[in-house]
Motif scaffolding. Structure first.
Motif, PDB file in Angstrom:
ATOM      1  N   THR A 445       0.801  -1.116   0.140  1.00 40.82           N
ATOM      2  CA  THR A 445       0.001   0.106   0.031  1.00 40.82           C
ATOM      3  C   THR A 445       0.869   1.169  -0.095  1.00 40.82           C
ATOM      4  O   THR A 445       1.841   1.370   0.821  1.00 40.82           O
ATOM      5  N   LEU A 446       0.486   2.207  -0.943  1.00 40.28           N
ATOM      6  CA  LEU A 446       1.249   3.439  -0.959  1.00 40.28           C
ATOM      7  C   LEU A 446       0.367   4.465   0.105  1.00 40.28           C
ATOM      8  O   LEU A 446      -0.764   4.756  -0.037  1.00 40.28           O
ATOM      9  N   ASN A 447       1.193   4.777   0.865  1.00 39.66           N
ATOM     10  CA  ASN A 447       0.405   5.755   2.057  1.00 39.66           C
ATOM     11  C   ASN A 447       0.323   7.089   1.604  1.00 39.66           C
ATOM     12  O   ASN A 447       1.172   7.598   0.803  1.00 39.66           O
ATOM     13  N   ARG A 448      -0.284   8.209   2.220  1.00 39.97           N
ATOM     14  CA  ARG A 448      -0.426   9.416   1.978  1.00 39.97           C
ATOM     15  C   ARG A 448       0.782  10.313   2.257  1.00 39.97           C
ATOM     16  O   ARG A 448       1.156  11.218   1.415  1.00 39.97           O
ATOM     17  N   ASP A 449       1.692   9.728   3.123  1.00 32.24           N
ATOM     18  CA  ASP A 449       2.842  10.550   3.321  1.00 32.24           C
ATOM     19  C   ASP A 449       4.025  10.225   2.432  1.00 32.24           C
ATOM     20  O   ASP A 449       4.990  10.499   2.534  1.00 32.24           O
ATOM     21  N   GLY A 450       3.793   9.309   1.354  1.00 35.24           N
ATOM     22  CA  GLY A 450       4.791   8.894   0.541  1.00 35.24           C
ATOM     23  C   GLY A 450       5.558   7.483   0.874  1.00 35.24           C
ATOM     24  O   GLY A 450       6.339   6.987   0.155  1.00 35.24           O
ATOM     25  N   THR A 451       5.394   7.026   2.138  1.00 30.47           N
ATOM     26  CA  THR A 451       5.681   5.527   2.657  1.00 30.47           C
ATOM     27  C   THR A 451       5.127   4.517   2.026  1.00 30.47           C
ATOM     28  O   THR A 451       3.748   4.681   1.692  1.00 30.47           O
TER      29      THR A 451
END
Length: 513
Positions: A445-451
């Motif tokens: 999963t690509l998180n909103r903070d870029g992680t």
């Protein structure tokens, strides 16, 4: 060129230095569920065969609570946020009532959220403060509290529907007596005025109320798909008919197996093995009996894979790091040095003299847990492909082939029949490692903070494996004990194993006396 960096505020005269942004972790490893994805065929079948009940819906009282809340929300035109607030307050109110009137030792136990209520300790009359709060001061971190567990089941049951995020009445209108039953709690929750206990009216809402309450009979009729004491197929959906069929099979299994220690044990004894599913008129007349037989038999293979994987991950944790060769040595040490075909020849037969499934898996499990037992269970599952037919075979195999399914194991049996059993073990290790990687990558999963979040407990680096934590080795649920628990609470089934079906259930479910 200056490196990009982060800055933090510091007190006068002090400096804080933080590393460059590119030093921040970009890949977050999290524990994943179902790491081999072997559970899906059984879970999908169970979801279809027990609509309206899940593994986390433990109490009949909550079904009727949300039934009444939905009717109130529709009558007063509550919007989504007002519904959410009312649901949370009503749940906390039920927890407070349970603290006052229920015993931890009495069936069916204490209400949802009691532990959090006792930990937070709100003052009497201020119960709803922990419902309206968020974070550490709230009784539940989930926005909708325990409704999150009963949402899908209640919609499937037809007691609630959701429109625009707000609760509304389902296809089965809430009976007036059920609405009146919950009226004192709903009024207190709506006004936010807290509860005044002890109270006879509120005390009746406790989970262990020992007299029949007005919500149980209507809920029992919905569960059993009956109205006015009879089942009219034209008035009910396919989900209702399926749930009724499973309930009939369960109740009949209890009648046929009075010595069983659990409802699940009675169910398996009647459905999975022997001649009852073929000879008993009720079981033989229910087409879902054959579907359940395939699901229960496939369930053994799912459990075997889950235990094998948990054992492999635990071995990695004990060693700190482990190579593939080390894991090959580990599994080899658990298996006898004989050909696969010779090992299979000593396994119990999967059919009895009448051609019905024999409890071969139970015999293996009684010999004790371990890698050898689980490898044998997988081989028995593959062997059952040759003896099952029709609906049972279809539900056993699932709708489509999947990695590590019985057909997969059957192919390995044919390929390695003359090879040492340990070679099969090594192939199983390789297949599990490959499948866990496929599953983990599929869930990235690509998180909103870029992680990026990677859901896996086992990781590989430079050909060495390491594990963050242990895997659960328990098998997935079949929802039978949950269904039996709800049916017992509403009065369809009884806790007395010698006489487990009530006269009311015999009439509603059309069971033999």
């Amino acid at each position: 060129m200056a490196l990009p960096s982060t800055h933090a505020s510091a007190a006068p005269g002090q400096s804080i230095i933080e590393g460059p942004d590119w030093c921040k972790p970009g890949l977050l490893a999290r524990a994943g569920r179902y790491p081999l994805a072997v559970e899906a065929p059984v879970m999908a079948a169970v979801d279809m065969l027990v609509p309206g009940v899940s593994t986390v819906t433990r109490y009949a009282r909550y079904y009727s609570l949300y039934w009444a809340l939905a009717a109130h929300a529709e009558r007063t035109s509550l919007d989504r946020e007002a519904c959410r607030r009312l649901v949370r307050r009503a749940e906390v109110g039920l927890a407070r009532i349970s603290v006052e009137y229920d015993s931890a030792d009495g069936p069916p136990g204490l209400a949802h959220g009691v532990d959090a209520y006792l930990r937070l300790g709100p003052d009497d009359g201020d119960e709803f403060s922990i419902a309206d709060a968020s974070g550490a001061g709230s009784y539940s971190p989930r926005g909708w509290g325990f409704w999150s567990q009963y949402n899908g089941p209640s919609v499937a049951l037809g007691t609630v529907t959701v429109r625009g995020g707000a609760l509304r009445a389902g296809r089965h209108p809430c009976p007036p007596q059920v609405a009146a039953f919950y009226a004192p709690l709903i009024a207190a929750a709506d006004q936010g005025c807290g509860l005044s206990l002890p109270s006879p009216a509120l005390g009746e809402l406790s989970l262990q109320q020992d007299t029949g309450t007005p919500d149980l009979e209507p809920l029992g009729q919905v569960l059993s798909a009956t109205g006015d004491g009879r089942h009219d197929p034209e008035l009910w959906t396919g989900n209702d008919a399926t749930r009724r069929a499973t309930l009939r099979i369960l109740a009949r299994s209890g009648q046929l197996n009075p010595d069983a220690e659990t409802w699940l044990g009675a169910f398996i004894a009647s459905v999975a093995y022997g001649s009852a599913a073929r000879e008993d008129p009720l079981l033989a007349g229910e087409e879902r009996t054959a579907a359940w037989r395939g699901v229960v038999l496939r369930h053994h293979s799912v459990g075997a894979w889950r235990r094998l994987w948990a054992a492999l991950v635990e071995q990695v944790r004990e060693e700190g790091t482990a190579s593939r060769e080390h894991l090959h040595e580990w599994v080899t040490a658990h298996l006898p040095d004989i050909p696969l075909a010779a090992f299979e020849a000593d396994l119990p037969t999967v059919v009895d003299v009448y051609g019905d499934p024999a409890p071969a898996e139970d015999g293996l499990r009684s010999a004790g847990p371990g890698v050898l037992t689980d490898v044998a269970l997988l081989l028995l599952g593959a062997r059952r492909l040759d003896s099952l037919t029709g609906t049972t075979l279809f539900s056993f195999k699932g709708k489509r082939p999947t990695y590590l399914d019985p057909t997969w194991v059957a192919q390995l049996r044919r390929e390695l029949a003359r090879r040492p059993l340990a070679e099969l073990g090594r192939r199983l290790v390789d297949d599990m490692l490959a499948q866990s990687r496929r599953v983990a990558l599929r869930k990235v999963t690509l998180n909103r903070d870029g992680t990026i979040s990677l859901f896996s407990r086992l990781h590989e680096r430079n050909s060495a494996y390491f594990a963050d934590s242990s895997e659960g080795s328990g098998n997935i649920g079949l929802r039978i004990n949950q269904l039996a628990g709800i049916a017992t609470q509403v009065g369809l089934l009884a806790p007395d194993v010698a006489d487990p079906v009530t006269p009311w259930a015999q009439r509603l479910l059309e069971l033999p006396a």
